[in-house]
Scaffold this motif. Structure first.
Motif, mmCIF file in Angstrom:
data_model
loop_
_atom_site.group_PDB
_atom_site.id
_atom_site.type_symbol
_atom_site.label_atom_id
_atom_site.label_comp_id
_atom_site.label_asym_id
_atom_site.label_seq_id
_atom_site.Cartn_x
_atom_site.Cartn_y
_atom_site.Cartn_z
ATOM 1 N N GLU A 1 41.608 -105.447 -83.470
ATOM 2 C CA GLU A 1 41.145 -104.069 -83.317
ATOM 3 C C GLU A 1 41.406 -103.566 -81.908
ATOM 4 N N LEU A 2 41.283 -104.475 -80.943
ATOM 5 C CA LEU A 2 41.527 -104.102 -79.558
ATOM 6 C C LEU A 2 42.958 -103.615 -79.393
ATOM 7 N N ARG A 3 43.866 -104.277 -80.125
ATOM 8 C CA ARG A 3 45.276 -103.918 -80.042
ATOM 9 C C ARG A 3 45.539 -102.476 -80.418
ATOM 10 N N LYS A 4 44.748 -101.981 -81.372
ATOM 11 C CA LYS A 4 44.935 -100.603 -81.816
ATOM 12 C C LYS A 4 44.558 -99.630 -80.709
ATOM 13 N N ILE A 5 43.567 -100.041 -79.921
ATOM 14 C CA ILE A 5 43.109 -99.160 -78.838
ATOM 15 C C ILE A 5 44.024 -99.281 -77.629
ATOM 16 N N ARG A 6 44.388 -100.506 -77.331
ATOM 17 C CA ARG A 6 45.194 -100.794 -76.150
ATOM 18 C C ARG A 6 46.582 -100.166 -76.273
ATOM 19 N N GLY A 7 46.950 -99.378 -75.319
ATOM 20 C CA GLY A 7 48.267 -98.755 -75.356
ATOM 21 C C GLY A 7 48.295 -97.485 -76.184
ATOM 22 N N GLY A 8 47.300 -97.324 -77.063
ATOM 23 C CA GLY A 8 47.232 -96.119 -77.864
ATOM 24 C C GLY A 8 46.199 -95.166 -77.298
ATOM 25 N N GLU A 9 44.913 -95.481 -77.584
ATOM 26 C CA GLU A 9 43.858 -94.582 -77.118
ATOM 27 C C GLU A 9 43.555 -94.780 -75.641
ATOM 28 N N ILE B 1 60.029 -96.697 -74.660
ATOM 29 C CA ILE B 1 59.003 -95.697 -74.971
ATOM 30 C C ILE B 1 58.848 -95.580 -76.485
ATOM 31 N N GLU B 2 60.006 -95.594 -77.184
ATOM 32 C CA GLU B 2 60.013 -95.510 -78.638
ATOM 33 C C GLU B 2 59.194 -96.647 -79.251
ATOM 34 N N GLU B 3 59.367 -97.823 -78.691
ATOM 35 C CA GLU B 3 58.648 -98.994 -79.188
ATOM 36 C C GLU B 3 57.141 -98.795 -79.081
ATOM 37 N N ALA B 4 56.714 -98.253 -77.928
ATOM 38 C CA ALA B 4 55.286 -98.000 -77.743
ATOM 39 C C ALA B 4 54.784 -97.010 -78.782
ATOM 40 N N ARG C 1 57.977 -92.559 -63.361
ATOM 41 C CA ARG C 1 57.899 -91.470 -64.335
ATOM 42 C C ARG C 1 58.035 -92.014 -65.758
ATOM 43 N N VAL C 2 58.938 -92.977 -65.934
ATOM 44 C CA VAL C 2 59.105 -93.587 -67.258
ATOM 45 C C VAL C 2 57.803 -94.271 -67.678
ATOM 46 N N MET C 3 57.179 -94.999 -66.723
ATOM 47 C CA MET C 3 55.911 -95.664 -67.029
ATOM 48 C C MET C 3 54.860 -94.646 -67.470
ATOM 49 N N ILE C 4 54.823 -93.523 -66.777
ATOM 50 C CA ILE C 4 53.842 -92.493 -67.121
ATOM 51 C C ILE C 4 54.164 -91.918 -68.504
ATOM 52 N N ALA C 5 55.452 -91.679 -68.750
ATOM 53 C CA ALA C 5 55.852 -91.170 -70.063
ATOM 54 C C ALA C 5 55.406 -92.134 -71.155
ATOM 55 N N MET C 6 55.588 -93.433 -70.912
ATOM 56 C CA MET C 6 55.219 -94.431 -71.911
ATOM 57 C C MET C 6 53.713 -94.454 -72.121
ATOM 58 N N ALA C 7 52.969 -94.403 -71.002
ATOM 59 C CA ALA C 7 51.510 -94.463 -71.097
ATOM 60 C C ALA C 7 50.956 -93.247 -71.832
ATOM 61 N N LEU C 8 51.639 -92.112 -71.716
ATOM 62 C CA LEU C 8 51.110 -90.892 -72.324
ATOM 63 C C LEU C 8 51.714 -90.603 -73.693
ATOM 64 N N VAL D 1 42.119 -92.065 -72.649
ATOM 65 C CA VAL D 1 41.801 -92.638 -71.341
ATOM 66 C C VAL D 1 43.052 -93.284 -70.772
ATOM 67 N N VAL D 2 43.335 -93.029 -69.505
ATOM 68 C CA VAL D 2 44.444 -93.694 -68.827
ATOM 69 C C VAL D 2 43.892 -94.439 -67.623
ATOM 70 N N ILE D 3 44.285 -95.697 -67.498
ATOM 71 C CA ILE D 3 43.890 -96.470 -66.328
ATOM 72 C C ILE D 3 45.127 -96.631 -65.457
ATOM 73 N N ALA D 4 45.076 -96.093 -64.250
ATOM 74 C CA ALA D 4 46.230 -96.149 -63.362
ATOM 75 C C ALA D 4 45.885 -97.059 -62.188
ATOM 76 N N ASP D 5 46.594 -98.178 -62.089
ATOM 77 C CA ASP D 5 46.284 -99.162 -61.052
ATOM 78 C C ASP D 5 47.295 -99.039 -59.913
ATOM 79 N N GLU D 6 46.929 -98.386 -58.841
ATOM 80 C CA GLU D 6 47.785 -98.167 -57.673
ATOM 81 C C GLU D 6 49.176 -97.662 -58.078
ATOM 82 N N PRO D 7 49.258 -96.607 -58.882
ATOM 83 C CA PRO D 7 50.568 -96.216 -59.413
ATOM 84 C C PRO D 7 51.526 -95.666 -58.365
#
Lengths: 322, 350
Positions: free
Chosen positions: B86-94, B116-119, B166-173, B179-185
């Motif tokens: 269940e965590l997997r569904k949240i992680r990377g998605g929500e 990005i497509e994979e995500a 920018r690619v990382m941000i595109a993937m995260a969004l 919720v987005v967690i940004a660690d020293e981006p």
């Protein structure tokens, strides 16, 4: 400060590196950079990564042999010195690097690390004297003299950088190059190191070349500041002037990009940043190197590289606008 | 800040690591809430537990880590005890994450568009490959990557550091997270590129209604971006408040020390920087009392043995320091005025 006598003179320094596997292709790391550093002065160099500031440092201390130009230390031309004479020259100049983890040998105890410059300079004849010097050096950088038998991994990052500074000062140099020496440290520790370097300058009249990408820190520690971009020195002036009256469009862009630790200011000033990115130094743009990102670029800028001009006394800028 | 709007609640989180040298208590009881639509900054020096706190939320810590106590509530579910599936569904998605170094967080062997497509395919049920590709291109456009059609087929090494971020941000969004967690981006980037990325993040927060946890050591970046700030030290919260409160009325000696150690561009050059003496505590054997007492110039005996309780200054501003207590002595106390005005029932900011 003796204004008439520069300790370090860099004249038209040029540094090109061949690109491996591509004959006739060069990285134009430094192009025609000239500046002087007076005795007892701190000269700051700022710029973004890849602008050539570290290459300048390494050429000045002769870790590289310049492609063209001259470097004078205390009036002596050291540009093409060979190993033996270079060793003598290095007793006058030393360097502190960015990463205190990789610049200390993990297999050496602190006393061996500190004694190395003395060994290299042939000043290690009396072992007791060397040991005493090591202890004194540690005391000087506010570390316990008893820690001379400990190893680098037993120290924190800030403490390691203190050891690096102690090592650089073992041979009593007159000129110290700090290449991003505080960038890897936490802010509270940075201030400790900066204050310590300031004290050494007052006590011993040390001359610094201080390199960092953090403009607010460079302005704070330096008497004069040089701004580099893509291998060129774009602007040189007093450090107060660079903040109060920046002339070059690049310097202005750089200043506007620095996050200001004041939330009210940030909320009211949503200034735009510099667009685009630094071009490749393998294929630098024609004319002014900054014209690809400059909001004021005109045809002249694309064709002709501007000369360094003295816009006001002591304030030099390399831009067609002035 | 009212509780009804919070999207994420962290309650008494304790995270530790089993190492050869012993148990490192990285996070030692941290509680906070993330409100809807806000950017919450977590600041502190290296080793203060800020990244571990963030990584605990998505349970992406190494094997030797353990969550000793605490709950992390998201939509009524405790993320710390949620089954992996269940965590997997949240992680990377929500809830998604942006890391410091985009070179090591992107696969070097895969074209960025495909990544990005994979995500998107992972986190969106029943989406076709064509739609995922379209979405991925849209995202590249949204983060202002010039010429997205041709960049889609680039490998990470062909892009600059700023473009990779920018690619990382595109993937995260890409999966419309809440919720987005940004660690020293922006830590690895040059200032002019950092500014570009901060502006982009600001724009994205507004247009996508994100709640962000932003981790950084740079107080300038905090001031630029964050609505609310938590200051961490030695695995504990020292102070919490809105950005304005923290910068204008710092109410913990550590926060004050941090602000005094950075040079400001408008500062008079004659002023000496005020460093914090000493270095952070060893978390293998953290001190019983306030973790900052050894470096604090106002420390008293009570600070050595007793962990300070939370002291509420305003609805949004609180601090963990014995000196703020009403019964604290007034000599050598930077907060003597604040405690006095609180006795009289006056608000802190006048």
């Amino acid at each position: 400060m003796d204004k008439t006598k520069p300790l370090v003179q860099v004249e038209h320094l040029k540094m090109h590196f061949p690109v491996p596997g591509r004959r006739g292709v060069y990285v134009h790391a430094v192009e025609d950079v000239s500046f002087e550093i007076n005795e007892g002065e701190t000269f700051g160099l700022v710029g973004e990564s890849g602008c050539g500031k570290s290459t300048v440092a390494r050429a000045v201390i002769r870790l590289y042999e310049p492609t063209d130009g001259r470097i004078l230390l205390d009036g002596e031309d050291i540009t093409h010195l060979k190993q033996k004479q270079l060793k003598d020259a290095r007793r006058k100049m030393q360097m502190v690097f960015q990463d205190p983890y990789s610049s200390l040998n993990g297999r050496m105890p602190v006393h061996e690390i500190l004694a190395e410059p003395l060994v290299a300079a042939g000043l290690d004849k009396n072992p007791e004297e060397v040991a005493q010097k090591c202890r004194d050096a540690l005391k000087m950088v506010n570390l316990s003299p008893d820690s001379i038998h400990r190893y680098p991994h037993e120290f924190s990052g800030g403490q390691r950088q203190r050891i690096c500074i102690a090592r650089a000062l073992m041979v009593n140099p007159r000129f110290l190059i700090c290449d991003e020496a505080i960038s890897a440290l936490d802010v509270s520790i940075q201030a400790q190191i900066i204050n310590m370097l300031g004290d050494f300058q007052k006590e011993r009249g040390l001359t610094y070349l201080f390199i960092a990408h953090d403009l607010s820190m460079v302005r704070y520690v330096s008497h004069r500041v040089g701004v580099m971009y893509l291998g060129h020195l774009m602007e040189v002036c007093e450090s107060e002037e660079i903040y109060k009256n920046p002339l070059h469009p690049y310097t202005r862009g750089l200043l506007a990009s620095i996050p200001v630790p004041d939330p009210r200011y940030a909320a009211s000033h949503e200034s735009a940043s510099l667009e685009g990115e630094v071009p490749s130094p393998v294929n630098p743009p024609s004319g002014c190197p900054f014209h690809t990102r400059c909001p004021y670029a005109k045809d002249l800028c694309r064709q002709q590289n501007p000369q360094m001009k003295e816009a006001s006394p002591g304030h030099f800028v390399k831009c067609h606008l002035y | 800040m009212n509780n009804g709007d919070s999207v994420l609640q962290v309650e008494n989180l304790k995270t530790s690591f089993r190492t050869k040298a012993g148990i490192v208590q990285a996070v030692r009881g941290v509680s906070f809430e993330l409100n809807k639509g806000e950017v919450l900054g977590i600041v502190g020096e290296s080793g203060c537990g800020k990244s571990v706190t963030a990584m605990s939320v998505l349970r992406v810590l190494p094997e030797n880590a353990r969550h000793d106590t605490g709950r992390i509530l998201y939509m009524g579910k405790d993320l710390l005890t949620l089954p992996k599936k269940e965590l997997r569904k949240i992680r990377g998605g929500e809830i998604s994450m942006i890391f410091q170094d985009p070179m090591t967080s992107l696969s070097p062997l895969m074209k960025i568009g495909r990544q990005i497509e994979e995500a998107i395919l992972q986190n969106t049920q029943g989406i076709s490959k064509q739609d995922a590709r379209k979405k991925s291109l849209d995202m590249l456009k949204k983060v202002h990557i010039p010429d997205p059609e041709s960049r889609y087929n680039c490998y990470p090494h062909e892009l600059s550091g700023g473009m990779r971020q920018r690619v990382m941000i595109a993937m995260a969004l890409s999966c419309n997270p809440r919720v987005v967690i940004a660690d020293e981006p922006t830590t690895a980037l040059d200032v002019t590129i950092q500014k570009q990325i901060l502006l982009l993040l600001k724009e994205m927060c507004r247009s996508m209604d994100l709640s962000v946890i932003f981790i950084t050591h740079d107080l300038g970046v905090v001031a630029e971006l964050c609505d609310r700030v938590i200051v961490l030290y030695g695995g504990l919260i020292m102070e919490e408040g809105t950005a304005v409160e923290l910068f204008e009325h710092p109410s913990h000696p550590y926060t004050m020390g941090l602000l005094d150690s950075i040079p400001r561009l408008d500062q008079d050059k004659g002023e000496k920087l005020m460093p914090i003496p000493g270095s952070p505590p060893d978390l293998l054997a953290p001190p019983d009392g306030c973790p900052f007492y050894a470096r604090c110039k106002y420390a008293r005996r009570i600070c050595i043995h007793e962990k300070p309780d939370v002291i509420t200054l305003t609805e949004s501003h609180s601090s963990f320091c014995h000196l703020l207590r009403e019964d604290a002595p007034k000599n050598n106390n930077p907060f003597a005025d604040i405690t006095k005005s609180r006795e009289r029932g006056e608000p802190e900011n006048g």
